[in-house]
Design a protein around this motif. Structure first.
Motif, mmCIF file in Angstrom:
data_model
loop_
_atom_site.group_PDB
_atom_site.id
_atom_site.type_symbol
_atom_site.label_atom_id
_atom_site.label_comp_id
_atom_site.label_asym_id
_atom_site.label_seq_id
_atom_site.Cartn_x
_atom_site.Cartn_y
_atom_site.Cartn_z
ATOM 1 N N ALA A 16 0.758 -1.154 0.034
ATOM 2 C CA ALA A 16 0.077 -0.119 -0.085
ATOM 3 C C ALA A 16 0.930 1.222 -0.013
ATOM 4 N N ALA A 17 1.982 1.337 0.920
ATOM 5 C CA ALA A 17 2.665 2.318 0.710
ATOM 6 C C ALA A 17 3.451 2.526 -0.555
ATOM 7 N N ILE A 18 4.056 1.389 -1.016
ATOM 8 C CA ILE A 18 4.700 1.529 -2.427
ATOM 9 C C ILE A 18 3.638 1.960 -3.593
ATOM 10 N N TRP A 19 2.454 1.573 -3.582
ATOM 11 C CA TRP A 19 1.372 2.165 -4.525
ATOM 12 C C TRP A 19 0.887 3.637 -4.206
ATOM 13 N N GLY A 20 1.048 3.953 -2.906
ATOM 14 C CA GLY A 20 0.651 5.218 -2.666
ATOM 15 C C GLY A 20 1.864 6.299 -3.134
ATOM 16 N N GLY A 21 3.169 5.804 -3.144
ATOM 17 C CA GLY A 21 4.167 6.304 -3.656
ATOM 18 C C GLY A 21 4.231 6.503 -5.159
ATOM 19 N N GLY A 22 3.615 5.420 -5.628
ATOM 20 C CA GLY A 22 3.340 5.500 -7.145
ATOM 21 C C GLY A 22 2.816 6.782 -7.777
ATOM 22 N N ILE A 109 -9.191 9.430 -4.983
ATOM 23 C CA ILE A 109 -10.380 9.525 -5.786
ATOM 24 C C ILE A 109 -10.107 8.112 -6.327
ATOM 25 N N THR A 110 -9.224 7.606 -7.072
ATOM 26 C CA THR A 110 -8.823 6.312 -7.513
ATOM 27 C C THR A 110 -9.352 5.224 -6.565
ATOM 28 N N GLY A 111 -9.162 5.347 -5.456
ATOM 29 C CA GLY A 111 -9.662 4.426 -4.439
ATOM 30 C C GLY A 111 -11.151 4.145 -4.416
ATOM 31 N N LEU A 112 -11.832 5.289 -5.013
ATOM 32 C CA LEU A 112 -13.199 4.808 -4.985
ATOM 33 C C LEU A 112 -13.725 3.537 -6.025
ATOM 34 N N ALA A 254 -5.497 1.552 2.302
ATOM 35 C CA ALA A 254 -4.486 2.621 2.761
ATOM 36 C C ALA A 254 -3.691 3.536 1.697
ATOM 37 N N GLU A 255 -3.948 2.917 0.672
ATOM 38 C CA GLU A 255 -3.133 3.392 -0.601
ATOM 39 C C GLU A 255 -3.208 4.618 -0.779
ATOM 40 N N GLY A 256 -4.430 5.399 -0.407
ATOM 41 C CA GLY A 256 -4.885 6.961 -0.649
ATOM 42 C C GLY A 256 -4.345 7.407 0.415
ATOM 43 N N VAL A 257 -4.081 6.965 1.671
ATOM 44 C CA VAL A 257 -3.529 7.853 2.762
ATOM 45 C C VAL A 257 -2.169 7.769 2.589
ATOM 46 N N PHE A 258 -1.384 6.794 2.153
ATOM 47 C CA PHE A 258 -0.028 6.898 1.842
ATOM 48 C C PHE A 258 0.256 8.010 0.517
ATOM 49 N N LEU A 281 -13.910 10.818 5.039
ATOM 50 C CA LEU A 281 -15.111 10.386 4.558
ATOM 51 C C LEU A 281 -15.163 9.338 3.519
ATOM 52 N N MET A 282 -14.119 9.651 2.377
ATOM 53 C CA MET A 282 -13.802 8.618 1.228
ATOM 54 C C MET A 282 -13.438 7.506 1.986
ATOM 55 N N LEU A 283 -12.212 7.416 2.887
ATOM 56 C CA LEU A 283 -11.493 6.134 3.519
ATOM 57 C C LEU A 283 -12.715 5.539 4.326
ATOM 58 N N ALA A 284 -13.779 6.166 4.985
ATOM 59 C CA ALA A 284 -14.697 5.590 5.653
ATOM 60 C C ALA A 284 -15.515 4.814 4.675
#
Length: 305
Positions: A16-22, A109-112, A254-258, A281-284
């Motif tokens: 998730a951290a790697i994808w967030g860094g992407g 937004i991608t995480g949607l 957690a990708e979006g958070v990272f 709200l989006m993460l929830a």
């Protein structure tokens, strides 16, 4: 067994951290290359990085299954073309959109797509549960606070990311249908190759790419191609052997958070109070939708057991 589960969860957190860094790498890549040039090169690297796994998996299966029948080869080609086309649309919209928005916004937004997958599944006769609808409402409210301005307009970058999320959701549904029927490593390598070819063709038409610009972008290219695509995908396969499905869904969300954290650390992007509320709200909504669906699946499995 407990130790294996902990290791898998930690590995999923790393993914998730790697994808967030992407998302940060994608923003940095735009400093040197056009969006289609960058995607074309990074997905080519991603495809090439999977070839050793394709070869090893083929050698392992050869004594049991022999050579691949022509019918399966045709199915793999058709599946790769379809999945690669969907991947091309999602990745292109994401890469173009990220030029006009922040890495954090793009990640959330991608995480949607997690919420959109069961909603799009209605076209295939699937019925979303209450948790999916609640998650969709929370995610929509989060999107409003994150992306919609006081004048009730949405930035072009966030809009492109939102449209891209629809294609990511369609890609997930397509992969879910294809993966039980085809070799996952071959399918992944082929879809990355198709996405790369389509991206490079588009780049040839609309962009200018030089060897100097490619060399200048070597860091984001290597991260986006080898680490984010090749390494992270392979590690996901390894991690999910021992990970609980609920853990997988929660941790990978957690990708979006990272993406927001790395965007702040490397790019100096800062979310205001309104944006932070939108992200929460989006993460929830994403977690609510995914967890409720997993609970339903687990109950269904328990009844049939």
């Amino acid at each position: 067994m407990q130790a294996k589960t902990i290791k898998s969860d930690l590995l999923l957190l790393l993914i998730a951290a790697i994808w967030g860094g992407g998302f940060v790498a994608q923003r940095k890549g735009l400093d040197f290359l056009g969006p289609f040039s960058y995607n074309g090169i990074r997905f080519a690297l991603g495809s090439l990085s999977l070839l050793p796994l394709v070869y090893l998996n083929r050698r392992r299966q050869a004594p049991y299954h022999g050579s691949l029948p022509p019918a399966n080869s045709r199915a793999l080609l058709h599946g790769g073309l379809m999945a690669g086309g969907a991947l091309f649309m999602g990745a292109s919209l994401q890469q173009v959109g990220i030029a006009y928005t922040t890495a954090g916004n793009a990640g959330f937004i991608t995480g949607l797509y997690v919420v959109l997958v069961p909603l799009l599944g209605m076209f295939w006769g699937q019925r979303p549960g209450t948790g999916t609808w609640l998650g969709a409402v929370l995610a929509a409210a989060g999107l409003f606070f994150l992306s919609v301005t006081d004048r009730f307009t949405i930035g072009i970058g966030d809009l492109l990311e939102l449209i891209g999320a629809v294609f990511w959701a369609g890609h997930v549904l397509l992969i879910g249908w294809l993966s039980p029927r085809l070799d996952p490593f071959k399918l992944s390598a082929l879809q990355f190759a198709v996405c790369s070819i389509l991206s490079l063709i588009t780049a040839f038409i609309f962009e200018s790419m030089t060897l100097a610009s490619v060399c200048a972008a070597w860091r984001p290219i290597l991260y986006g191609g080898l680490i984010s695509v090749g390494f992270a995908y392979t590690m996901q396969v390894v991690a999910q052997r021992d990970a609980h499905p609920a853990h997988t869904a929660v941790i990978l969300s957690a990708e979006g958070v990272f993406a927001a954290i790395w965007g702040w650390f490397f790019l100096g992007e800062v979310l205001g109070a309104r944006g932070l509320l939108g992200c929460v709200l989006m993460l929830a909504g994403i977690l609510c939708s995914e967890l409720c669906n997993l609970v339903i699946q687990l109950r269904s499995s328990a009844k049939t057991a």
